[in-house]
Design a protein around this motif. Structure first.
Motif, PDB file in Angstrom:
ATOM      1  N   UNK A  46       0.826  -1.203   0.000  1.00 22.57           N
ATOM      2  CA  UNK A  46       0.000   0.000   0.000  1.00 22.57           C
ATOM      3  C   UNK A  46       0.863   1.256   0.000  1.00 22.57           C
ATOM      4  N   UNK A  47       1.929   1.238   0.808  1.00 23.36           N
ATOM      5  CA  UNK A  47       2.821   2.400   0.886  1.00 23.36           C
ATOM      6  C   UNK A  47       3.534   2.642  -0.443  1.00 23.36           C
ATOM      7  N   UNK A  48       4.062   1.569  -1.044  1.00 18.31           N
ATOM      8  CA  UNK A  48       4.780   1.719  -2.316  1.00 18.31           C
ATOM      9  C   UNK A  48       3.832   2.179  -3.423  1.00 18.31           C
ATOM     10  N   UNK A  49       2.607   1.630  -3.444  1.00 21.17           N
ATOM     11  CA  UNK A  49       1.640   2.034  -4.465  1.00 21.17           C
ATOM     12  C   UNK A  49       1.266   3.500  -4.319  1.00 21.17           C
ATOM     13  N   UNK A  50       1.066   3.952  -3.059  1.00 20.68           N
ATOM     14  CA  UNK A  50       0.764   5.372  -2.839  1.00 20.68           C
ATOM     15  C   UNK A  50       1.930   6.245  -3.294  1.00 20.68           C
TER      16      UNK A  50
END
Length: 282
Positions: A46-50
């Motif tokens: 989720x962090x990398x996608x954001x």
């Protein structure tokens, strides 16, 4: 705008950003049984996608602003010949090419001149252009905003041929490296909104064609174009600039090798072989 964003997002994904979506897909694909053990994968994904989305938005915004600046400069700018007043090398590299600093002086008719500095990679083609000590640039009058035209600069430097075929003369003239006539021709084309992009056919525009023909014939018939034998020895040409490679010590080479191994860039076997090679050079 949407197309620019999609291109930026694809670029981000191709350069490592694909890890985030892959983590999320794996987390949801393995089902509820495995999720308690893969919570870290969900949050990292989720962090990398954001971060991917934010990076793509930043690139899109930067690209939009750069395109707007280019469009404004193309409408209001004047074509000038900038003089290269100095070239110095730096100690850092990008894609195995040393970065250099180029000092420029701009003279804009009717406005005060100004100096600027550009940092760029010392690629072989670019160095050929820079060694001519002149660059073609679009400058916004009254400001210090400019943009280098590398295609036009290559013509001025003689890196690419500047050939003009005149059917009336049944001849092809080559003005390669003749800065004055080429700048005059480029200013004629710019004044008539004709882009300098590869081969140009101006037979459908008789006014522009006649103006260009006059410049070509005048340049081809000039003493500089005929190049008569000199009566005395010509003055020495300035030596071309070649970026100096910084000296790398054995300790630095070993440290770089350790860094490559620590980051997983090379395998243990490659590390051992390269280390032996460095030590054998002592």
């Amino acid at each position: 705008m949407l197309g620019r964003y999609l291109k930026a997002q694809l670029t981000v994904l191709l350069f490592g950003g694909l890890v985030g979506p892959i983590f999320l897909i794996v987390y949801f694909a393995l089902g509820t049984m495995a999720r308690p053990y893969l919570n870290w994968m969900f949050w990292v994904g989720l962090l990398v996608t954001a971060a991917d989305v934010l990076a793509a938005l930043w690139l899109t915004n930067a690209g939009t602003k750069a395109a707007a600046r280019h469009s404004e400069l193309a409408q209001r700018g004047v074509l000038v010949l900038a003089q290269i007043t100095g070239i110095s090398d730096t100690s850092w590299f990008v894609n195995d090419q040393q970065m250099i600093k180029v000092n420029l002086h701009f003279d804009v008719p009717g406005y005060p001149g100004f100096d600027a500095q550009e940092t760029m990679a010392s690629s072989p083609v670019r160095m050929q252009i820079l060694n001519a000590h002149k660059l073609v640039a679009l400058v916004e009058p009254g400001t210090e905003r400019y943009e280098i035209d590398w295609d036009a600069s290559a013509l001025i430097a003689g890196v690419v041929p500047a050939q003009f075929t005149l059917a009336e003369d049944n001849k092809t003239y080559d003005l390669r490296g003749q800065a004055g006539p080429l700048m005059e021709i480029m200013q004629i084309l710019r004044a008539n909104n004709i882009a300098l992009n590869g081969a140009i056919d101006i037979r459908s525009n008789p006014v522009v064609r006649q103006q260009v023909m006059d410049v070509v014939r005048r340049a081809a018939g000039s003493p500089a174009a005929q190049t008569p034998p000199p009566a005395s020895a010509p003055p020495p040409m300035p030596q071309p600039y070649l970026p100096q490679m910084p000296t790398v010590t054995t300790a630095q080479r070993l440290q770089e090798l350790e860094t490559l191994r620590a980051t997983g860039t090379i395998t243990e076997g490659e590390y051992t072989a390269k280390r032996q090679q460095i030590l054998s050079d002592l």
